[in-house]
Design a protein around this motif. Structure first.
Motif, PDB file in Angstrom:
ATOM      1  N   MET A  16     -50.401  98.960  70.899  1.00 60.68           N
ATOM      2  CA  MET A  16     -50.164  98.792  69.465  1.00 60.68           C
ATOM      3  C   MET A  16     -50.606  97.415  68.979  1.00 60.68           C
ATOM      4  O   MET A  16     -51.113  97.280  67.865  1.00 60.68           O
ATOM      5  CB  MET A  16     -48.686  99.029  69.137  1.00 60.68           C
ATOM      6  N   GLU A  37     -48.446  86.516  72.953  1.00 53.23           N
ATOM      7  CA  GLU A  37     -48.306  87.324  74.173  1.00 53.23           C
ATOM      8  C   GLU A  37     -47.258  86.662  75.060  1.00 53.23           C
ATOM      9  O   GLU A  37     -46.829  85.538  74.802  1.00 53.23           O
ATOM     10  CB  GLU A  37     -49.641  87.465  74.923  1.00 53.23           C
ATOM     11  N   THR A 103     -39.206 100.491  70.419  1.00 51.69           N
ATOM     12  CA  THR A 103     -38.190 101.532  70.629  1.00 51.69           C
ATOM     13  C   THR A 103     -37.423 101.248  71.924  1.00 51.69           C
ATOM     14  O   THR A 103     -37.723 100.277  72.629  1.00 51.69           O
ATOM     15  CB  THR A 103     -38.845 102.928  70.694  1.00 51.69           C
ATOM     16  N   MET A 128     -43.527 104.596  62.337  1.00 49.10           N
ATOM     17  CA  MET A 128     -43.921 104.007  61.043  1.00 49.10           C
ATOM     18  C   MET A 128     -44.910 104.888  60.296  1.00 49.10           C
ATOM     19  O   MET A 128     -45.442 104.473  59.270  1.00 49.10           O
ATOM     20  CB  MET A 128     -44.568 102.642  61.277  1.00 49.10           C
TER      21      MET A 128
HETATM   22  N1  LIG Z   1     -42.435 102.559  65.616  1.00 46.39           N
HETATM   23  C1  LIG Z   1     -43.656 103.086  65.817  1.00 46.39           C
HETATM   24  O1  LIG Z   1     -44.289 103.637  64.905  1.00 46.39           O
HETATM   25  C2  LIG Z   1     -44.259 102.969  67.200  1.00 46.39           C
HETATM   26  C3  LIG Z   1     -45.547 103.436  67.469  1.00 46.39           C
HETATM   27  C4  LIG Z   1     -46.099 103.197  68.733  1.00 46.39           C
HETATM   28  C5  LIG Z   1     -45.375 102.506  69.683  1.00 46.39           C
HETATM   29  N2  LIG Z   1     -44.112 102.088  69.387  1.00 46.39           N
HETATM   30  C6  LIG Z   1     -43.320 101.285  70.328  1.00 46.39           C
HETATM   31  O2  LIG Z   1     -43.915  99.995  70.407  1.00 46.39           O
HETATM   32  C7  LIG Z   1     -43.631  99.417  71.676  1.00 46.39           C
HETATM   33  C8  LIG Z   1     -44.935  98.950  72.325  1.00 46.39           C
HETATM   34  O3  LIG Z   1     -45.759 100.071  72.592  1.00 46.39           O
HETATM   35  P1  LIG Z   1     -47.195  99.905  73.283  1.00 46.39           P
HETATM   36  O4  LIG Z   1     -47.674 101.261  73.604  1.00 46.39           O
HETATM   37  O5  LIG Z   1     -48.059  99.011  72.443  1.00 46.39           O
HETATM   38  O6  LIG Z   1     -46.783  99.146  74.626  1.00 46.39           O
HETATM   39  P2  LIG Z   1     -47.659  98.181  75.549  1.00 46.39           P
HETATM   40  O7  LIG Z   1     -46.927  98.087  76.838  1.00 46.39           O
HETATM   41  O8  LIG Z   1     -49.074  98.608  75.518  1.00 46.39           O
HETATM   42  O9  LIG Z   1     -47.573  96.772  74.779  1.00 46.39           O
HETATM   43  C9  LIG Z   1     -46.444  95.941  74.759  1.00 46.39           C
HETATM   44  C10 LIG Z   1     -46.955  94.502  74.723  1.00 46.39           C
HETATM   45  O10 LIG Z   1     -45.854  93.623  74.489  1.00 46.39           O
HETATM   46  C11 LIG Z   1     -46.065  92.485  75.295  1.00 46.39           C
HETATM   47  N3  LIG Z   1     -44.818  91.748  75.489  1.00 46.39           N
HETATM   48  C12 LIG Z   1     -43.738  92.104  76.219  1.00 46.39           C
HETATM   49  N4  LIG Z   1     -42.819  91.115  76.183  1.00 46.39           N
HETATM   50  C13 LIG Z   1     -43.318  90.131  75.423  1.00 46.39           C
HETATM   51  C14 LIG Z   1     -42.859  88.844  75.007  1.00 46.39           C
HETATM   52  N5  LIG Z   1     -41.678  88.362  75.406  1.00 46.39           N
HETATM   53  N6  LIG Z   1     -43.647  88.096  74.200  1.00 46.39           N
HETATM   54  C15 LIG Z   1     -44.832  88.561  73.773  1.00 46.39           C
HETATM   55  N7  LIG Z   1     -45.359  89.755  74.141  1.00 46.39           N
HETATM   56  C16 LIG Z   1     -44.593  90.529  74.954  1.00 46.39           C
HETATM   57  C17 LIG Z   1     -46.636  93.046  76.602  1.00 46.39           C
HETATM   58  O11 LIG Z   1     -47.257  92.042  77.390  1.00 46.39           O
HETATM   59  C18 LIG Z   1     -47.606  94.069  76.056  1.00 46.39           C
HETATM   60  O12 LIG Z   1     -48.877  93.504  75.772  1.00 46.39           O
HETATM   61  C19 LIG Z   1     -42.882 100.495  72.475  1.00 46.39           C
HETATM   62  O13 LIG Z   1     -41.495 100.266  72.360  1.00 46.39           O
HETATM   63  C20 LIG Z   1     -43.276 101.776  71.750  1.00 46.39           C
HETATM   64  O14 LIG Z   1     -42.340 102.809  71.906  1.00 46.39           O
HETATM   65  C21 LIG Z   1     -43.551 102.313  68.188  1.00 46.39           C
END
Ligand SMILES: NC(=O)c1ccc[n+]([C@@H]2O[C@H](COP(=O)([O-])OP(=O)(O)OC[C@H]3O[C@@H](n4cnc5c(N)ncnc54)[C@H](O)[C@@H]3O)[C@@H](O)[C@H]2O)c1
Ligand SMILES: O=C(O)C1=N[C@H](C(=O)O)CCC1
Length: 269
Positions: A16, A37, A103, A128
């Motif tokens: 995302m 990051e 989430t 969203m």
């Molecule tokens: N609400 C929505 O519409 C929606 C849509 C898609 C995904 N999501 C949620 O978004 C979240 C992320 O999904 P994703 O598929 O992108 O996951 P992902 O694992 O690809 O990305 C998560 C990122 O967050 C980073 N991260 C973790 N801890 C961190 C910190 N302390 N500081 C900075 N960066 C940090 C990780 O290194 C990683 O790059 C999940 O909880 C997913 O369920 C929500």
């Protein structure tokens, strides 16, 4: 000087995070002022354009949330629960709108986020996209119109890297179905069936989770009775729908009073 709000994206290298960076860079309504990051990530210090294999865009990846949030009018955050709880406090201190897509948040996480929303605008939603938020409304209406002769089941499918279940979207749909029925989801939720579970309990709201491949996100709300079934369905095929919703929320939140909001507030539905 420009009056376009400055946006910070957290989780810059994530599925995302990358979609959000692309969406913000393509928009003429805001500016990308920072990307964050986790400490130790390879991309720290690199220009985000170069890190993603393109031209430099003049924004370096950092792990210093305090420093980068100070430049932001909004922080868009799709990371992980522990990170998001920390960011909620820091974004509130910086008086930046915090858009939370993360989430898998626990009740304690939600309490901490709610406390931060006393000082700043927070928009949080497990999904969203416009389509899912409409589906949530439809689910509530259908559940209110039917009695417990109709068993409600929520079936979701996501990619094989997803770490939480049921999905945030499934929980939104479950909450909507429970609200339509006038019950508390905590009292009727049935997830993770395995083994000799016994017959289905009348009035329960069931959850099933499929994980595989690169599925972006699929949700069915099934109302099953003797002799007939209704299925309400949303299929996401592109993460851009979540990023567009999140950016809309960040812009919408700019002139709002401190508090916790959701995508229904943003979309006015
Ligand atoms: N609400 C929505 O519409 C929606 C849509 C898609 C995904 N999501 C949620 O978004 C979240 C992320 O999904 P994703 O598929 O992108 O996951 P992902 O694992 O690809 O990305 C998560 C990122 O967050 C980073 N991260 C973790 N801890 C961190 C910190 N302390 N500081 C900075 N960066 C940090 C990780 O290194 C990683 O790059 C999940 O909880 C997913 O369920 C929500
Ligand atoms: O890819 C994910 O992870 C998704 N998470 C959200 C959820 O938990 O419902 C939204 C859909 C994609």
């Amino acid at each position: 000087m420009t009056d376009r709000p400055g946006i910070v994206i957290t989780g810059a290298s994530g599925r995302m995070g990358q979609m959000l960076i692309k969406t913000v860079l393509a928009s003429d309504k805001c500016r990308l002022v920072g990307v964050l990051e986790r400490t130790g990530h390879d991309w720290i210090g690199q220009d985000i354009g170069t890190a993603t294999g393109g031209q430099p865009v003049g924004v370096a990846v950092t792990d210093d949330a305090v420093e980068v949030f100070a430049k932001a009018q909004a922080v868009i955050d799709f990371t992980a629960p522990a990170a998001t709880v920390g960011f909620a406090g820091l974004a509130a201190q910086a008086r930046a709108v915090h858009v939370i897509g993360t989430t898998g948040l626990s009740d304690d996480d939600l309490k901490a986020i709610n406390a931060a929303a006393r000082h700043a605008v927070i928009v949080r939603a497990g999904n969203m996209s416009l389509g899912v938020n409409l589906l949530v409304q439809l689910t509530k209406k259908v559940a209110a119109a039917l009695d417990e002769d109709f068993d409600i089941e929520i079936i979701e499918a996501h990619h094989n890297q997803k770490v939480d279940a049921p999905s945030g979207t499934a929980l939104m749909l479950g909450e909507a179905a429970a609200e339509g029925r006038g019950v508390d989801l905590k009292d009727v939720s049935d997830s993770g069936r395995d083994g000799i579970t016994g017959a289905r309990k009348r009035g329960d709201i069931g959850f099933s989770a499929i994980r595989g491949g690169d599925i972006v996100g699929e949700h069915d709300v099934l109302f099953a009775a003797a002799g007939e079934r209704i299925v309400l369905r949303h299929l996401a095929t592109d993460r851009a729908i979540f990023a567009r919703g999140a950016l809309k929320a960040a812009l919408w939140g700019q002139d709002k009073a401190p508090g916790e909001y959701d995508m229904m507030d943003v979309l006015g539905i």
